[in-house]
Design an enzyme around this catalytic site. Structure first.
Site, mmCIF file in Angstrom:
data_model
loop_
_atom_site.group_PDB
_atom_site.id
_atom_site.type_symbol
_atom_site.label_atom_id
_atom_site.label_comp_id
_atom_site.label_asym_id
_atom_site.label_seq_id
_atom_site.Cartn_x
_atom_site.Cartn_y
_atom_site.Cartn_z
ATOM 1 N N ASN A 99 -12.872 -1.152 -4.687
ATOM 2 C CA ASN A 99 -12.733 -1.744 -6.018
ATOM 3 C C ASN A 99 -13.975 -2.578 -6.345
ATOM 4 O OD1 ASN A 99 -12.010 -3.174 -8.316
ATOM 5 N ND2 ASN A 99 -10.378 -4.331 -7.320
ATOM 6 N N TYR A 138 0.837 -1.191 0.000
ATOM 7 C CA TYR A 138 0.000 0.000 0.000
ATOM 8 C C TYR A 138 0.878 1.249 0.000
ATOM 9 C CZ TYR A 138 -3.731 -3.233 1.402
ATOM 10 O OH TYR A 138 -4.619 -4.266 1.446
#
Length: 167
Positions: A124, A103
């Protein structure tokens, strides 16, 4: 990836829901021709089965068939999200099969914060095809679909093992 703005109502009018039986359990997809708007874990047995090129893409993915990438290029992924989410999702598509990225590393490129990248991954709408499962924490798997345990987290591990990123 198509990032043109559309209203939620127009997306529902354009897309048809289809079901697909995956090794991770049933999936429900919002599709229109060769465009994918949504992919979610869950079962809707009343829906017709997925067919066409999108089914071929998923079949190839779950079979670990190298033709997967060339088939994926033949469909349009059309997730709806903010400009930042769209940027993150485009970055996810560049993480190669069998590899992971943290990340923090993705956030450094944007520039942004690792937590913001994690939130974009959580949002997502086309998991598996937009591979948010390839994004991991510095010290472990991180979350999947916002979960750090349970079925979603187990799916992330399965996907990474399937791709050879976790042994």
């Amino acid at each position: 990836m198509d990032s043109s703005p559309r209203s939620a109502a127009s997306l529902r009018a354009l897309s048809a829901l289809r079901r697909y039986g995956s090794p991770l359990g049933p999936l429900v997809l919002g599709v229109a021709h060769d465009r994918v708007y949504d992919l979610a874990y869950g079962d809707r047995p009343e829906l017709p089965p997925l067919d066409g090129i999108v089914r071929e893409v998923l079949d190839a993915y779950f079979a670990a068939d190298p033709v997967y990438l060339s088939l994926l290029a033949q469909i349009t992924l059309a997730p709806q999200g903010t400009l930042f989410q769209q940027q993150v999702w485009r970055m996810l598509l560049r993480i190669p099969w069998g590899q992971t990225q943290t990340y923090g590393a993705l956030a450094a490129v944007l520039p942004s914060a690792a937590q913001a990248v994690g939130q974009a991954c959580k949002a997502n709408p086309i998991a598996v095809l937009i591979p948010c499962h390839r994004v991991v924490a510095v010290s472990g798997l991180g979350g999947y679909g916002g979960a750090r345990g349970g079925m979603d987290w187990e799916r992330k591990g399965w996907l990474l093992r399937h791709e050879g990123a976790l042994l």
